[in-house]
Design an enzyme around this catalytic site. Structure first.
Site, PDB file in Angstrom:
ATOM      1  N   SER A 146     -20.518 -12.873 -24.293  1.00 35.77           N
ATOM      2  CA  SER A 146     -19.776 -12.281 -22.867  1.00 35.77           C
ATOM      3  C   SER A 146     -18.314 -11.969 -23.376  1.00 35.77           C
ATOM      4  CB  SER A 146     -19.853 -13.305 -21.934  1.00 35.77           C
ATOM      5  OG  SER A 146     -19.029 -14.459 -21.849  1.00 35.77           O
ATOM      6  N   LYS A 147     -17.977 -11.249 -21.996  1.00 33.08           N
ATOM      7  CA  LYS A 147     -16.952 -10.403 -22.000  1.00 33.08           C
ATOM      8  C   LYS A 147     -15.433 -11.940 -21.154  1.00 33.08           C
ATOM      9  CE  LYS A 147     -14.590  -6.792 -19.397  1.00 33.08           C
ATOM     10  NZ  LYS A 147     -13.257  -7.263 -18.875  1.00 33.08           N
ATOM     11  N   ARG A 148     -16.310 -12.395 -20.532  1.00 33.84           N
ATOM     12  CA  ARG A 148     -15.582 -13.228 -20.238  1.00 33.84           C
ATOM     13  C   ARG A 148     -15.071 -14.089 -20.905  1.00 33.84           C
ATOM     14  NH1 ARG A 148     -16.239 -18.556 -17.904  1.00 33.84           N
ATOM     15  NH2 ARG A 148     -14.421 -18.846 -16.064  1.00 33.84           N
TER      16      ARG A 148
END
Ligand code: GLU
Length: 500
Positions: free
Chosen positions: A262-264
């Site tokens: 994920s971008k996280r």
């Protein structure tokens, strides 16, 4: 079906193109090039609510940066123009109408309030509402209402959607090139909306219609589209068309391998998951890009190619040409691919070393005179991961040391090495040809005369010069510092080192 392979990359401009999307584009491109086929770029922008300005330009720039160039489609043109779905809007309606005529689709007049109420009723009974063969008979649609009622509703311009009439019983089967046979029972699929009330097609209808019209032979896309594939097969059947071959690519997993990337994860790990830097047009927030982080296009391509594919040999470095040569859909894995950033860095280091030193110097050390800049590049090239680190390396290299490595001093600083450094201070002025080889020879000769082995003093000498116990080639460093500076550094060290 045409004989030659036709593949497409069909992103939706809903934000910055994710690096996983770039891999999808790459695999499509590689297959087309390998088999002498055509790689098409189509923009799927029918979801107006999710449209993000700048996202299409971002897709084009990203592909151009990596050399993944479409043969047909957006920016190139071709026999099936336009390639932007919003510009093909009117055409889809005719296809939806065709399905209505053949009884494969129907009008549904239910308002969103009515559907919400249905959902609530189902939830209160502990089940989930699906618009399907069981429920459609009790809802407001052209299958449940009389012909007169339907005609009246249409005549009154009552808003409607067009839904696919998914058969109540039946099995959908297709053979995915990567996953092999996929079987799904039609009862697990709801009557998907094909045309929305605003006259726009949904992704499913537009995607299938365009793949058919554009004579796509292989649909190669991310695993997240696998659940849509049975519905797409149903649509092909409803139209009486042959479906293309499907290949659903493995997911990209977190670097540790547990769960979807994920971008996280990227933010936490400090690495990019987008090809280029992206500034969110609404919030102004910046997301890192491979390019701006200093990844070279050839390293990025090589890294992406290996996320889910392997050549079956030990070879790791593949140029785009090599990839085209070696690529095959059969060698793509089913299992998710770990997004190992360390590997991306390793690829970057390998390709950086192959880069032209002159070019790197001109781009990354523009304020330094060319010959010297090039020498710096040679000195540091195998000590950096990203080219922009060159500038900092030069800065650190040029500054006088403030501290000296204590552990080297503790083990190597003694009466003999002190004498050796003093000999070096005295000998260097005699070196008239200030080049690495000559410098080394001068030092060697003087130390030999004093009966001191050069190996005994070299690390200490390095500490005296740079403060550090390890670093790039010392003789070349001396050449680059220049005689005066070397002597100044040595004298400073002799002053600062503990008294013996
Ligand atoms: N528009 C879809 C996307 O954004 C395309 C999926 C497909 O390739 O069918 O990825």
């Amino acid at each position: 079906m045409p004989h030659s392979v036709r593949v497409r990359f069909a992103p939706s401009p809903t934000g910055p193109l994710h690096i996983g999307g770039v891999r999808t584009a790459l695999y499509n491109f590689l297959l087309a090039r390998k088999l002498g086929g055509t790689f098409i770029l189509r923009i799927e922008d029918t979801d107006q609510a999710r449209f993000v300005p700048g996202a299409e330009a971002y897709i084009l720039e990203s592909l151009a940066w990596l050399g993944i160039s479409p043969d047909e489609g957006i920016g190139v043109g071709g026999p099936f123009e336009p390639y932007r779905q919003s510009e093909r809007k009117t055409m889809y309606k005719a296809y939806a109408d065709e399905l209505i005529q053949s009884g494969k689709a129907y009008y549904a007049f239910d308002t969103s309030e009515e559907l919400d109420a249905m959902r609530t009723t189902f939830e209160s009974q502990g089940s989930a509402f699906q618009y399907n063969a069981v429920t459609r008979v009790k809802l407001r649609n052209s299958l449940a209402l009389s012909k007169e009622e339907v005609d009246q509703l249409l005549a009154n311009d009552t808003p409607y959607v067009i839904r696919l009439k998914v058969p109540a019983k039946g099995e959908i089967r297709f053979q995915d090139i990567i996953r092999d046979w996929v079987h799904v029972h039609t009862s697990s699929i709801d009557d998907k909306v094909l045309m929305k009330s605003d006259g726009m097609p949904t992704y499913h209808l537009a995607n299938v219609v365009d793949d058919h019209i554009m004579q796509i032979t292989h649909v190669i896309r991310g695993e997240e589209w696998l659940p849509s594939a049975p519905l797409h097969i149903l649509l092909y059947q409803a139209f009486g068309w042959n479906p293309p071959h499907f290949a659903h690519l493995p997911l990209l997993l977190k670097p540790e391998g547990n769960g979807k990337l994920s971008k996280r994860d990227a933010d936490l790990g400090g690495f990019p998951v987008f090809p280029l830097e992206w500034k969110d047009p609404q919030t102004g927030a910046i997301s890192k890009g491979f390019k701006q982080e200093g990844y070279l296009p050839e390293a990025t391509l090589n890294f992406l190619a290996f996320l889910g594919w392997n050549p079956g040999t030990e070879q790791e470095l593949f140029s785009l040409e090599d990839l085209i040569e070696a690529f095959s859909l059969e060698r793509i894995n089913k299992a998710g691919a770990k997004f190992d950033v360390k590997k991306a860095q390793w690829f970057n280091e390998q390709y950086l070393k192959q880069h032209d030193a002159k070019e790197l110097a001109a781009t990354y050390l523009p304020s330094i005179e060319m010959e010297k800049g090039e020498a710096y590049v040679h000195l540091f090239l195998d000590r950096i991961t990203f080219p922009q680190q060159l500038e900092q390396m030069v800065q650190e290299f040029s500054g006088f040391p403030e501290n000296y490595d204590e552990s080297v001093l503790a083990s190597k600083w003694n009466a003999e090495t002190k004498q050796a450094l003093e000999i070096i201070v005295a000998s260097l002025p005699l070196c008239h040809d200030w080049h690495a080889d000559q410098i080394k020879q001068t030092i060697q000769e003087c130390l030999d005369q004093a009966g001191i082995k050069m190996g005994k003093v070299m690390q200490l000498f390095r500490v005296a010069m740079s403060g550090k116990g390890a670093g790039p080639d010392l003789m070349i460093s001396l050449e680059l510092w220049g005689k005066d500076q070397v002597l100044a550094r040595l004298n400073k060290a002799l002053e600062k080192f503990p008294t013996i």
